[in-house]
Design an enzyme around this catalytic site. Structure first.
Site, PDB file in Angstrom:
ATOM      1  N   PHE A  95      45.732 -27.537 -12.518  1.00  0.00           N
ATOM      2  CA  PHE A  95      46.074 -28.916 -12.156  1.00  0.00           C
ATOM      3  C   PHE A  95      47.150 -28.994 -11.082  1.00  0.00           C
ATOM      4  CE2 PHE A  95      45.304 -28.678 -16.831  1.00  0.00           C
ATOM      5  CZ  PHE A  95      44.007 -29.124 -16.801  1.00  0.00           C
ATOM      6  N   ILE A 131      39.218 -23.223 -11.013  1.00  0.00           N
ATOM      7  CA  ILE A 131      40.290 -23.488 -11.982  1.00  0.00           C
ATOM      8  C   ILE A 131      39.763 -24.261 -13.189  1.00  0.00           C
ATOM      9  CG2 ILE A 131      42.103 -23.326 -10.256  1.00  0.00           C
ATOM     10  CD1 ILE A 131      42.192 -26.388 -10.153  1.00  0.00           C
ATOM     11  N   THR A 176      37.097 -26.310 -12.755  1.00  0.00           N
ATOM     12  CA  THR A 176      36.437 -27.489 -12.205  1.00  0.00           C
ATOM     13  C   THR A 176      34.937 -27.285 -12.035  1.00  0.00           C
ATOM     14  OG1 THR A 176      37.148 -26.586 -10.115  1.00  0.00           O
ATOM     15  CG2 THR A 176      38.433 -28.393 -10.983  1.00  0.00           C
ATOM     16  N   ALA A 201      34.977 -28.170  -3.262  1.00  0.00           N
ATOM     17  CA  ALA A 201      33.528 -28.374  -3.420  1.00  0.00           C
ATOM     18  C   ALA A 201      32.871 -28.438  -2.048  1.00  0.00           C
ATOM     19  CB  ALA A 201      33.258 -29.637  -4.218  1.00  0.00           C
ATOM     20  N   LYS A 242      26.826 -33.317 -14.007  1.00  0.00           N
ATOM     21  CA  LYS A 242      27.387 -32.966 -15.319  1.00  0.00           C
ATOM     22  C   LYS A 242      28.856 -32.528 -15.189  1.00  0.00           C
ATOM     23  CE  LYS A 242      26.046 -30.278 -19.380  1.00  0.00           C
ATOM     24  NZ  LYS A 242      25.004 -29.350 -19.870  1.00  0.00           N
ATOM     25  N   THR A 243      29.109 -31.521 -14.340  1.00  0.00           N
ATOM     26  CA  THR A 243      30.501 -31.099 -14.178  1.00  0.00           C
ATOM     27  C   THR A 243      31.304 -32.212 -13.508  1.00  0.00           C
ATOM     28  OG1 THR A 243      29.908 -29.994 -12.114  1.00  0.00           O
ATOM     29  CG2 THR A 243      29.986 -28.628 -14.085  1.00  0.00           C
ATOM     30  N   GLY A 268      34.135 -34.468  -2.867  1.00  0.00           N
ATOM     31  CA  GLY A 268      35.045 -33.839  -3.834  1.00  0.00           C
ATOM     32  C   GLY A 268      35.547 -34.816  -4.880  1.00  0.00           C
ATOM     33  N   GLU A 272      40.597 -35.038  -7.917  1.00  0.00           N
ATOM     34  CA  GLU A 272      41.745 -35.894  -8.256  1.00  0.00           C
ATOM     35  C   GLU A 272      41.381 -37.351  -8.533  1.00  0.00           C
ATOM     36  OE1 GLU A 272      44.610 -33.584  -6.732  1.00  0.00           O
ATOM     37  OE2 GLU A 272      42.807 -32.503  -6.194  1.00  0.00           O
TER      38      GLU A 272
END
Ligand SMILES: Cc1cc2nc3c(=O)[nH]c(=O)nc-3n(C[C@H](O)[C@H](O)[C@H](O)COP(=O)(O)OP(=O)(O)OC[C@H]3O[C@@H](n4cnc5c(N)ncnc54)[C@H](O)[C@@H]3O)c2cc1C
Ligand code: SF4
Lengths: 734, 338
Positions: free
Chosen positions: A237, A462, A464, A506, A628-629, A697, A700
């Site tokens: 994070f 991480i 993600t 991404a 999904k992710t 992306g 955040e």
């Protein structure tokens, strides 16, 4: 080429993670592994007058106690300590460098022993005497010492005059406390020493090449001497963007003792590293009676350390969101005797947009306008700071779809007017905004004639989902089933990647896969074209695709040669291509992601217990690579937003300059019982400008706006405006 | 964490003997509180006496209609024990309001009674604290005291007892069975924990070398009209800001028996016999509950950050008594307050 991109593909590393096969930094084995335990300073400012390690050294199993007095050499120039994401201004912290104490919890010694328990025990025997100096850790107490950073957003018009003459004016301070990341995985490093003196560093980091370069600088090593690996990261994070101090200590220990060593920080010690800085966000809005804005000013006053200027963009977000002829922004810093803050999910925006969106809600109340309507009245189609159009901006659609899914039209605007039994019901909303960044990344693809491909890159995952999207994009670009793709990440010897952060990975990694895959296709085409009677003889590269294990004519897939045939015929077993992708510079567009967040709270009328019973987050972030992710990512952001609104706060006793809730029993984050319905909507946002795949992306954007939507809902439920976060029940009780 | 010896007790007598042999020794049961405190160097026992295998794991009825609960019954087993669920659901509810499933699986009844305060200064050896280091001062007094006591405090300490289970046990008039060098004895749970006075380092009236062997629950169990309500900073897995255990005996709408105990407000579970007496014979109405709340909170004093607890406790008492009277006890599984 769309078998996988855009689908809800399950995590390719999911099985390894849930079965424990995935190894984390503190888990890698090594022969004769030693363990280090950190001794921390217990004062915020001063110097070490005496450090007595003799008793600790007598403990059986203790090999050494490293301190500033006996450590191996460390670089003496700031430049060597500046990592890729270090603040420009200042002098980075150097662990065990000298006798000065800059913050409470600063590492001052590393006890090295044969096992962790012995090291931990011996650490209690290290005697320290300090020379204490005066100190300050309280932002509000030191507010008058705030100094302006020299990079404010450009002012436009005359905001002060416009505010003074505005029909309706709202101005207030919003206070966001210090918050800590608290990733599940502890900060850890295993430094493996091999017989010829080279080091493999397993580290919890968001950027192996950043750590690699940093360690080479700090320890004056050649690139070949050190390799940094971090295949799995249990959440970071932002806390792993800069090298954490334990990686320096582990490397020091390995060099000093010429042995492998592991240093794992305790949860409590993790509070001595980076955090989201406390900020006082002062927002002023002036509006005409029709709800259009005349002026926006936003000033953030933030904590930083005495030795580095950490500052993020808290204040400029109104430039992206709301049309206003006049604006002024300022970011001020207060230097305190604390460690340097660092990035934490949506740094700047999470705090600044929270304040802005609470202020917009207060303005809507003052104007007697629906909060969504006010935002539509001020809607800006251009980024006003640069006066640029967006590559795409479907925020209007986010408001519409979010409001619809939430049932916003049924909202009674009067505070305390909606209830459910003993609970007051509040509906609030807010806008979210983040940047759509992209960075140069290189990828290597090794395709073997059996139709398998290995895709490798130094980027971190991480948690993600980088492994998964890289596999998806590669499978589509190479025309192979995803099972045939293996992905290797987070090894400093792999092709170039920046730290994983800012929501840029991404788009950046996906396009690197595309360009590397194109190189592979070029070679396959060359081979295929040489087969006698080849249906692709003389075909142009642009007219071909890789599909179904073959290279084919793009408009007539029946004209194809299987990859296996092409490679066999050419006598090639393996095609290996590495390519760096650079995004073309586009100075004609602004690039952002947006969201509209709608929240329902229920507040017990007598007891003031607050529950967030529903959240709808409608997100416009270009094309979603993996629904999904992607959805998980937004849900995680929403849950974090619930914590930021109602629970999270690092509490410090300023008499001691010490954090008093440095553990996750007392530092509250939401538990399952705090989380109810979360509805994530991805709004269609085709984007022809930003990059080939139209990706922006999602890292955040999920948290931005959520705390404000909840705070606004609490106001709507109770009629009480709480501007000091988190909104705990005692602040409502009267 | 310091270096320590380890010994396993074979029976209660063995544990008592081991305790007597080493003044720096400590009993360890589930270890969920003691180990944490050892990791912070707050507790530095020279020896751990492991009592976790002692045969004190039974829940059994006695001839006089009481229930006897062994000191090593895990909190989870107790909460889900059929006799507790049927006869003393208030206790089951209070236990389930505490900690997490994993912790409750490890935690023992004896350990729960003995768990120490969560005052942040008590945990941080770099700060003064009279409880940890007698005579060093109380950092909470003028410091971070949002979750500190409002009742029964002293000039030396304003810490709270964090146990949920103990609050229900106090309301149920439980007895604590103790064994020690000079034999066995029994203390009322309400006399087990102390107010801090000028000896805040002494949490309970358990004597040196003594061990808790069992808890006894006398009738009545208030299985019809009870509720345990815990108000905290999140819906689960947080210590109480204020908690209330309420138990009523009703005759129609008239109260024939009442027990109310508060958690999170004092160094011990807080009861007021005066408040309970005032409820008896009255109708179960908010006004009477409110009056009882006033009596319970008589003498409440706040420091800089915990003033809200007085009003919160008042409202929570009324709500909990209402839940009890209506036979709609607070659920510890629902994500909402009844
Ligand atoms: C993160 C966290 C959250 C928690 N939340 C809550 C909560 O919300 N509500 C709540 O009530 N509790 C909570 N707890 C505390 C938990 O209930 C206690 O830790 C547990 O009950 C202690 O039992 P134990 O058997 O593990 O005790 P141990 O840790 O083994 O012992 C604790 C103390 O009791 C002594 N002891 C143990 N058995 C005996 C005995 N038979 N006779 C005499 N002395 C004895 C030990 O010597 C020691 O001093 C929480 C704990 C944690 C770690
Ligand atoms: S309240 Fe009690 S436990 Fe807390 S600091 Fe004061 S003396 Fe120590």
């Amino acid at each position: 080429m769309n078998a996988y991109v855009g689908t809800p593909t399950s995590r390719v590393d999911g099985r390894a993670k849930v079965t424990g096969a995935a190894k984390y930094a503190g888990e890698f084995p090594a022969d004769g592994l030693l363990h280090g335990f950190v001794v921390e300073a217990s004062i915020p400012c001063g110097r070490i007058a005496r450090l007595d390690t003799s008793t600790a050294l007598q403990v059986e199993g203790v090999l050494d106690v490293l301190t500033h007095a006996n450590r191996p050499p460390l670089a003496d120039k700031d430049d060597s300590w500046k990592d890729e994401v270090a603040p420009e201004e200042g002098s980075p912290f150097r662990p065990l460098y000298d006798d000065t104490i800059k913050f409470n919890g600063q590492p001052i010694a590393l006890v090295v022993a044969e096992d962790w328990e012995t090291a931990k025990f011996a650490a209690t025997l290290v005697r320290v005497e300090y020379e204490q100096h005066g100190f300050a850790t309280d932002l509000e107490g030191e507010r008058s010492n705030a100094a302006e950073k020299d990079k404010p957003h450009k002012p436009r018009g005359d905001a002060v005059a416009a505010l003074a003459g505005a029909y309706v004016r709202h101005e207030a301070d919003y206070v966001i406390p210090t918050e800590h990341h608290n990733p599940m995985e502890l900060y850890a490093t295993t430094a493996v020493w091999d017989s010829n003196g080279k080091l493999t560093i397993y580290d919890k980091t968001q950027g192996v090449q950043n750590v690699h370069k940093f360690l080479c600088g700090v320890f004056d090593k050649k690139p070949d001497d050190i390799r940094v690996v971090s295949p799995y990261v249990g959440g970071a994070f932002g806390s792993g963007l800069r090298p954490q101090y334990q990686v320096v200590l582990a490397t020091l220990g390995a060099l000093a003792l010429k042995r492998s060593i592991r240093v794992v920080l305790t949860r409590q010690q993790m509070y001595g590293l980076g955090y989201r800085p406390m900020t006082i966000e002062r927002v002023a809005l002036g509006a005409k009676s029709d709800g259009t804005l005349d002026a926006v000013t936003h000033e953030a006053i933030a904590v930083t350390s005495r030795y580095e200027d950490f500052a993020r963009n808290d204040t400029g977000w109104a430039e992206q969101l709301y049309k206003s002829p006049n604006s002024r922004f300022a970011h001020k810093l207060v230097h305190l005797d604390v460690s340097t803050p660092c990035d934490m999910r949506a740094p700047g925006a999470a705090s600044g947009v929270c304040a802005l969106e609470c202020a917009m809600d207060e303005l809507a109340v003052a104007l007697k306008l629906d909060p969504v309507e006010l935002r539509l009245k001020c809607y800006s189609d251009r980024d006003q700071s640069e006066n640029l159009p967006y590559t795409s901006k479907q925020l209007r659609e986010c408001y519409a779809r979010g409001a619809d899914a939430f049932g916003w039209s049924r909202r009674n605007p009067v505070p305390r007017s909606m209830r459910d039994g003993k609970e007051l019901v509040g509906w609030g909303m807010a806008t979210g905004v983040w940047e759509a960044l992209q960075m140069p990344v290189a990828v290597r693809i090794a395709l073997t004639s059996n139709g398998h491909a290995e895709v490798s890159c130094a980027a971190s995952d991480i948690g993600t989902g980088t492994y998964t999207i890289v596999a998806q994009v590669a499978a589509d670009a190479l025309g192979l089933p995803i099972e045939n793709i293996s992905v290797r990440l987070a090894d400093s010897t792999l092709p170039q990647a920046p730290v994983e952060g800012g929501s840029w990975m991404a788009a950046s990694s996906a396009h690197a896969v595309l360009v590397a895959a194109e190189e592979v296709r070029k070679e396959v085409l060359g081979l295929a074209g040489k087969i006698p009677g080849s249906p692709l003889a003389g075909a142009e590269l642009v007219d071909t695709v890789l599909t179904d294990g073959s290279i084919a004519n793009a408009s007539d897939n029946s004209r194809a040669v299987s990859i296996a045939d092409a490679m066999r015929h050419g006598g090639v077993e393996r095609i290996e291509k590495e390519k760096l992708n650079q995004f073309g510079e586009d100075k004609k567009h602004a690039r952002n992601t947006h969201s509209a967040v709608f929240a329902e709270v229920k507040v017990d009328e007598e007891l003031d217990v607050i529950r967030v019973t529903r959240v709808v987050s409608a997100v416009a972030a270009g094309r979603i690579l993996n629904t999904k992710t992607g959805r998980s990512q937004i849900m995680g952001g929403v849950v974090w937003g619930i914590g930021m609104a109602l629970q999270e706060e690092t509490v410090m006793d300023h008499r001691f300059g010490r954090i008093m809730n440095a553990n996750i029993a007392e530092y509250h984050i939401p538990v399952n019982a705090d989380v109810h319905d979360i509805d994530v909507i991805f709004v269609d946002e085709p984007d022809a400008h930003i990059n080939a795949l139209g990706i922006k992306g999602l890292g955040e954007i999920g948290i931005v706006g959520v705390p404000a939507a909840i705070a606004n809902a609490v106001y709507h439920a109770t009629g009480k405006r709480i501007r000091r976060f988190p909104i705990t029940l005692d602040k409502l009780l009267d | 964490m310091n270096n320590f010896q380890y010994a396993r007790a074979n029976d209660v007598a063995d544990a008592i003997r081991l305790l007597a042999a080493d003044p720096g020794a400590k009993l360890i049961a589930g270890g969920t509180n003691l180990i944490d405190l050892m990791k912070e160097n707050v507790e530095r026992p020279t020896r751990l006496i492991d009592i976790s295998r002692l045969p004190l794991r039974k829940v059994e009825g006695t001839a006089d209609g009481s229930l006897r609960i062994g000191a090593l019954v895990p909190n989870s087993d107790l909460a889900y024990h059929p006799l507790i669920e049927q006869r003393y659901p208030l206790l089951a509810s209070a236990i389930l309001a505490g900690a997490s499933a994993q912790l409750r699986n490890m935690a023992s009844v004896g350990g729960n009674l003995m768990q120490r305060t969560r005052c942040a200064y008590f945990y941080d050896t770099a700060t003064p604290c009279n409880k940890r280091h007698p005579g060093s001062g109380c950092s909470a007094m003028d410091g971070l005291n949002r979750n500190h006591a409002i009742l029964g405090t002293s000039a030396a300490c304003i810490a709270t007892n964090p146990s949920d289970m103990s609050v229900a046990l106090a309301a149920l008039d439980a007895l604590v069975h103790i064994a020690g060098p000079s034999g066995e004895r029994t203390i009322a749970l309400t006399d087990f924990h102390r107010v801090p006075g000028d000896k805040p380092h002494v949490d309970t009236n358990l004597g040196t070398g003594e061990i808790i062997t069992a808890i006894e629950l006398p009738p009545p169990g208030f299985a019809q009209n009870y509720s345990y309500l815990k108000i905290r900073d999140r819906m689960s897995y947080a210590f109480a800001l204020v908690s209330v255990a309420a138990a009523l005996e009703l005759d129609g709408n008239a109260i024939s028996g009442a027990r109310v105990a508060l958690g999170g407000v004092a160094h011990k579970p807080w009861r007021s016999l005066e408040a309970e007496a005032a409820l008896r014979g009255q109708a179960a109405t908010p006004d009477h509950f409110s009056h009882a709340a006033d009596l319970l909170l008589q003498g409440a004093t706040a420091r800089s950050h915990n003033g809200f607890k007085v009003e919160l406790a008042r409202r929570a008492i009324v709500r909990t008594l209402t839940q009890a009277a209506n036979a709609t006890p607070q659920s510890q599984a629902h994500k909402k307050i009844a």
